[in-house]
Design a protein around this motif. Structure first.
Motif, mmCIF file in Angstrom:
data_model
loop_
_atom_site.group_PDB
_atom_site.id
_atom_site.type_symbol
_atom_site.label_atom_id
_atom_site.label_comp_id
_atom_site.label_asym_id
_atom_site.label_seq_id
_atom_site.Cartn_x
_atom_site.Cartn_y
_atom_site.Cartn_z
ATOM 1 N N GLY A 237 0.761 -1.315 0.011
ATOM 2 C CA GLY A 237 -0.085 -0.051 0.125
ATOM 3 C C GLY A 237 0.835 1.374 0.023
ATOM 4 N N LYS A 238 2.158 1.116 0.257
ATOM 5 C CA LYS A 238 3.010 2.320 0.465
ATOM 6 C C LYS A 238 3.838 2.288 -0.847
ATOM 7 C CE LYS A 238 2.874 3.670 5.153
ATOM 8 N NZ LYS A 238 2.968 2.921 6.249
ATOM 9 N N SER A 239 3.685 3.568 -1.494
ATOM 10 C CA SER A 239 4.853 3.293 -2.765
ATOM 11 C C SER A 239 6.041 3.766 -2.271
ATOM 12 C CB SER A 239 4.165 4.518 -3.698
ATOM 13 O OG SER A 239 5.360 5.576 -3.832
ATOM 14 N N SER A 240 7.125 3.476 -2.949
ATOM 15 C CA SER A 240 8.347 3.499 -2.837
ATOM 16 C C SER A 240 8.809 5.109 -2.770
ATOM 17 C CB SER A 240 9.396 2.693 -3.743
ATOM 18 O OG SER A 240 8.987 3.073 -4.859
ATOM 19 N N GLU A 241 7.940 6.026 -3.562
ATOM 20 C CA GLU A 241 8.390 7.226 -3.511
ATOM 21 C C GLU A 241 7.806 7.727 -2.070
ATOM 22 O OE1 GLU A 241 6.333 9.031 -6.887
ATOM 23 O OE2 GLU A 241 7.030 7.343 -8.099
ATOM 24 N N ASP B 94 -0.762 -3.657 -5.788
ATOM 25 C CA ASP B 94 -0.297 -2.778 -6.969
ATOM 26 C C ASP B 94 -0.862 -1.237 -6.562
ATOM 27 O OD1 ASP B 94 0.515 -1.316 -8.957
ATOM 28 O OD2 ASP B 94 -0.336 -2.770 -10.508
ATOM 29 N N PRO B 95 -0.113 -0.783 -5.568
ATOM 30 C CA PRO B 95 -0.841 0.522 -4.954
ATOM 31 C C PRO B 95 -0.649 1.685 -5.819
ATOM 32 C CG PRO B 95 1.264 -0.215 -3.715
ATOM 33 C CD PRO B 95 1.019 -1.247 -4.596
ATOM 34 N N ARG C 143 -2.165 -13.926 -10.663
ATOM 35 C CA ARG C 143 -3.249 -13.680 -11.765
ATOM 36 C C ARG C 143 -3.544 -12.529 -12.204
ATOM 37 N NH1 ARG C 143 -7.751 -16.319 -8.010
ATOM 38 N NH2 ARG C 143 -9.116 -16.166 -10.005
ATOM 39 N N VAL C 144 -3.288 -11.269 -11.360
ATOM 40 C CA VAL C 144 -3.684 -10.005 -11.989
ATOM 41 C C VAL C 144 -2.896 -9.672 -12.949
ATOM 42 C CG1 VAL C 144 -4.556 -9.106 -9.765
ATOM 43 C CG2 VAL C 144 -2.284 -8.878 -10.102
ATOM 44 N N GLU C 145 -3.333 -8.908 -13.908
ATOM 45 C CA GLU C 145 -2.688 -8.514 -15.074
ATOM 46 C C GLU C 145 -3.241 -7.352 -15.646
ATOM 47 O OE1 GLU C 145 -1.122 -11.690 -18.313
ATOM 48 O OE2 GLU C 145 -2.966 -10.763 -19.169
ATOM 49 N N PRO D 298 -7.812 -9.249 -15.506
ATOM 50 C CA PRO D 298 -7.347 -8.172 -15.798
ATOM 51 C C PRO D 298 -7.685 -6.931 -14.632
ATOM 52 C CG PRO D 298 -9.228 -8.903 -17.244
ATOM 53 C CD PRO D 298 -9.073 -9.920 -16.039
ATOM 54 N N THR D 299 -6.834 -6.124 -14.556
ATOM 55 C CA THR D 299 -7.071 -4.817 -13.791
ATOM 56 C C THR D 299 -7.071 -3.498 -14.438
ATOM 57 O OG1 THR D 299 -4.738 -4.721 -13.145
ATOM 58 C CG2 THR D 299 -6.177 -6.192 -11.687
ATOM 59 N N GLY D 300 -7.611 -2.660 -14.035
ATOM 60 C CA GLY D 300 -7.539 -1.358 -14.589
ATOM 61 C C GLY D 300 -8.873 -0.919 -15.041
ATOM 62 N N VAL D 301 -9.188 0.181 -15.674
ATOM 63 C CA VAL D 301 -10.596 0.718 -15.986
ATOM 64 C C VAL D 301 -11.038 -0.184 -17.276
ATOM 65 C CG1 VAL D 301 -11.745 2.835 -16.906
ATOM 66 C CG2 VAL D 301 -9.734 3.112 -15.435
ATOM 67 N N LEU D 302 -12.040 -0.990 -16.881
ATOM 68 C CA LEU D 302 -12.408 -1.914 -17.813
ATOM 69 C C LEU D 302 -13.466 -1.244 -18.800
ATOM 70 C CD1 LEU D 302 -13.085 -4.405 -15.028
ATOM 71 C CD2 LEU D 302 -11.617 -4.881 -17.212
ATOM 72 N N TYR D 303 -14.292 -0.168 -18.279
ATOM 73 C CA TYR D 303 -15.168 0.491 -19.297
ATOM 74 C C TYR D 303 -15.515 2.024 -18.530
ATOM 75 C CZ TYR D 303 -19.392 1.540 -21.705
ATOM 76 O OH TYR D 303 -20.328 1.977 -22.502
ATOM 77 N N SER D 304 -15.272 2.963 -19.347
ATOM 78 C CA SER D 304 -15.613 4.189 -18.862
ATOM 79 C C SER D 304 -16.107 5.118 -19.814
ATOM 80 C CB SER D 304 -14.272 4.830 -18.263
ATOM 81 O OG SER D 304 -14.412 6.114 -17.848
ATOM 82 N N VAL D 305 -17.438 5.171 -19.983
ATOM 83 C CA VAL D 305 -18.330 6.108 -20.609
ATOM 84 C C VAL D 305 -19.173 7.092 -19.849
ATOM 85 C CG1 VAL D 305 -19.865 6.284 -22.566
ATOM 86 C CG2 VAL D 305 -18.062 4.485 -22.710
ATOM 87 N N GLU D 306 -19.114 8.316 -19.762
ATOM 88 C CA GLU D 306 -19.844 9.266 -19.167
ATOM 89 C C GLU D 306 -21.611 9.217 -19.762
ATOM 90 O OE1 GLU D 306 -18.438 12.872 -17.567
ATOM 91 O OE2 GLU D 306 -16.912 12.057 -16.555
ATOM 92 N N LYS D 307 -22.652 9.123 -18.782
ATOM 93 C CA LYS D 307 -23.909 9.211 -19.159
ATOM 94 C C LYS D 307 -24.566 10.053 -18.338
ATOM 95 C CE LYS D 307 -23.561 4.136 -20.099
ATOM 96 N NZ LYS D 307 -24.015 2.937 -19.769
#
Lengths: 297, 356
Positions: free
Chosen positions: A9-13, A185-186, A226-228, A254-263
């Motif tokens: 949870g803590k980044s190296s920065e 993957d923080p 498993r995460v990708e 799969p990780t990340g923004v799977l879908y993003s469309v504003e309505k």
């Protein structure tokens, strides 16, 4: 001698000084919730939010303790009922950044009905689901996302239910923002949290979060293998691609923004709220009330 | 033949349900009663029963409605906040007259409160937390053996009167361990359920499980029938334990955990020459009105002291039964706090000395 300590949870920065304070928690050492709390603090700080602008909302569960651990407005609701309270708070005061942060049992089990119908409503709130595929607070029973065959103290022959796929369900209900993160993957998690908060409309971020005490199957190592992250050229506005991608949950996740469309949001469509002035900040005309009273009396 | 084992209260409830022929359990996790689910998840396999973890407490009580409506002996269990969620189901089950058994291992409220023991759900379970005119038959044990036998009895009472029976235990009773004698053979009663949507051939094929009656005449008829059933239960099913009432000057009324503490207080007080008696309702409804009323008429009795793990709930029923004949004092603790023996003894001393 250089000693490098890397905690989840803590980044190296170096983390910039945050206006958001966090408090001592009652979570188990190693719990993924710690990383979510740290990432939440970072995301809110990096977005330039002030604690008074943020409302954290939760139901009941280990994850649902999070509003008590960060210095913002916080609302501890009923089990499964965080969403109705959250959207109503947003209706009362549009200027609040409303973030629901709660568990998989709370959000998808007890709160399943509210989950479905608040996606349809599309109020501009953010929903982080700490998904550890188990009931942690009550010490290890299958949750809606527990995998088939998962043996617990009450699923003694293994879970026989089909696991709920929250990403697929959310897409099917018409959610505009559907994303998945992992506490291991923080840096990615912080960017997903920020994207979810910035999104106009209901935004769902399901966060894979190992329960080190009561889920011995979905461990850090299990998720890590498993995460990708989605490829950089992934088109998150392609609904058909999203529908296909969210069904991948096995050897690969799969990780990340799977879908993003504003309505159009609830506020944009609702006659009273569409002016953009929060109800709390509307001017109050005593003369109008007097007129109504005179007519009635 | 019987078997003597050391059991938690929650496990005793679970095993007693199995002994009573219950083969269907529907529940949702909540502390401090999850042991019931954990026990039955394993035990139901041995007896060809079904354990099902529901998606919510609301689902679980409706599964009870469905399976009991089909004629089965069914159990669900929860703790205070979960029992609040089940109240809608309670009312419908009462209206449809479906025999059901529900365990409430009470924790402290209001709201989410905490997980420690309390008795704050007396009003909810005894007076009816759902809508409409109905009653639950409410059983309160003060030990693990009694919890075992009352749970078995609950299934017979539910079937006999077609009523929802609540086993009302507080967290202490649910979590404590005591020796329990488990009967090997039980004289389980078999109740014919011609009203059930049982799939049985012959007879009335239109078995409708319902609580909706649009015609006011018909609905009033149902209510009248329910009320006469409730009067019958009040006449026949009161269970109460009394202790040292013969020459008592102070009478403690208490149920569950508080009654256990009271028994020690009575012994200690006797050593100091203060005569204290106990009335412990085992059925919270039907409430033991008669014995309290009789006791209140005795010249030897100076005052009643009601002790509860709440801010004063059963005390209202005690006052109704005493009906102004004697003073009824109350001492309650909330939030998961439990009064000590010394704390109550001190109050008893002050009452005896005229200073409470």
């Amino acid at each position: 001698m250089n000693i490098q300590i890397h905690s989840e949870g803590k980044s190296s920065e170096a983390v910039p000084k945050s206006a958001f304070e966090t408090y001592e928690t009652a979570w188990c050492p190693g719990c993924g919730d710690h990383a979510i709390l740290t990432c939440l603090q970072r995301a809110l700080t990096e977005l330039g939010k002030d604690p008074h602008e943020v409302l954290m909302v939760a139901g009941i569960g280990q994850a649902a303790k999070i509003p008590q651990y960060i210095s913002a407005n916080s609302f501890c609701g009923l089990h499964g009922r965080a969403l109705p309270a959250a959207i109503a708070a947003k209706i009362a005061n549009e200027s609040l950044t409303v973030v629901v942060s709660s568990g998989d049992g709370d959000s998808y089990g007890e709160g399943g009905n509210h989950f479905i119908h608040n996606i349809r409503r599309n109020v501009d709130i953010t929903h982080f689901v700490h998904d550890n595929q188990i009931y942690g607070l009550t010490k290890g029973q299958a949750s809606p996302t527990s995998q088939t065959g998962h043996v617990t103290g009450v699923q003694v022959d293994g879970n026989i239910n089909i696991p709920l796929n929250p990403m697929l369900l959310a897409l099917a209900m018409g959610a505009g923002f559907v994303a998945r993160g992992f506490t291991g993957d923080p840096d990615q998690l912080v960017s997903l949290m920020k994207a979810a908060i910035m999104f106009r409309g209901y935004a769902l971020l399901d966060i894979l979060q190992p329960c080190v005490s009561f889920n011995k199957i979905n461990t850090y190592a299990d998720y890590k293998s498993r995460v990708e992250p989605l490829p950089e050229d992934y088109n998150s506005s392609d609904f058909a691609l999203a529908l296909k991608t969210v069904q991948i949950f096995g050897e690969k996740i799969p990780t990340g923004v799977l879908y993003s469309v504003e309505k159009p949001t609830f506020h944009a469509q609702q006659a009273t709220l569409s002016s953009g002035v929060p109800l709390l900040k509307r001017s109050f005309k005593l003369s109008a009330v007097e007129k109504v009273m005179a007519e009635m009396l | 033949m019987s078997n003597r084992v050391l059991m938690k209260g929650n496990e005793a409830i679970a095993e007693a349900a199995v002994k009573a022929g219950c083969r269907h359990y529907f529940g949702y996790p909540i502390t401090p009663q999850t042991e019931i689910a954990h026990y039955l998840a394993k035990r139901m396999k041995d007896v060809d029963g079904v354990f099902l973890q529901a998606e919510s407490e609301v689902a679980a009580i409706n599964m009870v409605y469905g399976a009991a409506g089909a004629g089965a002996r069914v159990l669900t269990s929860s703790s205070s906040p979960g029992i609040s969620l089940k109240q809608e189901g309670f009312s419908y089950i009462a209206g449809a007259e479906i025999p059901s058994v529900v365990v409430n291992v009470m924790r402290c409220g209001p709201g989410l409160g905490g997980i420690l023991p309390a008795q704050g759900d007396y009003f909810q379970c005894v007076k009816g937390g759902g809508h409409g005119d109905y009653k639950n038959l409410v059983l309160a044990a003060s030990g693990v053996q009694e919890l075992f036998s009352l749970t078995m009895e609950a299934f017979d009472l539910a079937d006999k009167y077609r009523i929802l029976v609540v086993i009302l235990a507080d967290g202490t009773i649910g979590q404590m361990m005591e020796p329990v004698i488990i009967p090997e053979d039980t004289d389980m009663k078999i109740f014919d359920k011609p009203w059930a949507a049982s799939g049985k051939k012959g007879g009335n094929v239109h078995h409708t499980i319902k609580s909706i009656y649009i015609d006011p005449v018909v609905l009033e008829g149902l209510n009248n029938r329910l009320q006469s059933k409730y009067r019958e239960i009040e006449a026949n099913e009161v269970r109460v334990e009394t202790s040292a009432l013969e020459d008592a000057e102070i009478v403690i009324t208490a149920f569950g955990t508080c009654a256990r503490i009271a028994k020690n207080v009575i012994k200690e007080a006797a050593r100091e020459g203060i005569k204290v008696g106990l009335i412990r309702p085992i059925t919270l409804w039907p409430f033991p009105v008669e014995i309290i009323s009789e006791t209140a008429r005795k010249d030897s009795v100076k005052a009643f002291l009601d002790i509860e793990l709440n801010a004063g709930q059963m005390v209202e029923d005690v006052r109704l039964a005493v009906n102004g004949k004697k003073e009824v004092l109350f001492h309650g603790r909330t939030g998961g706090m439990i009064p000590s023996q010394e704390e109550i003894l001190d109050i008893v001393r002050r009452i005896a000395g005229g200073g409470f």
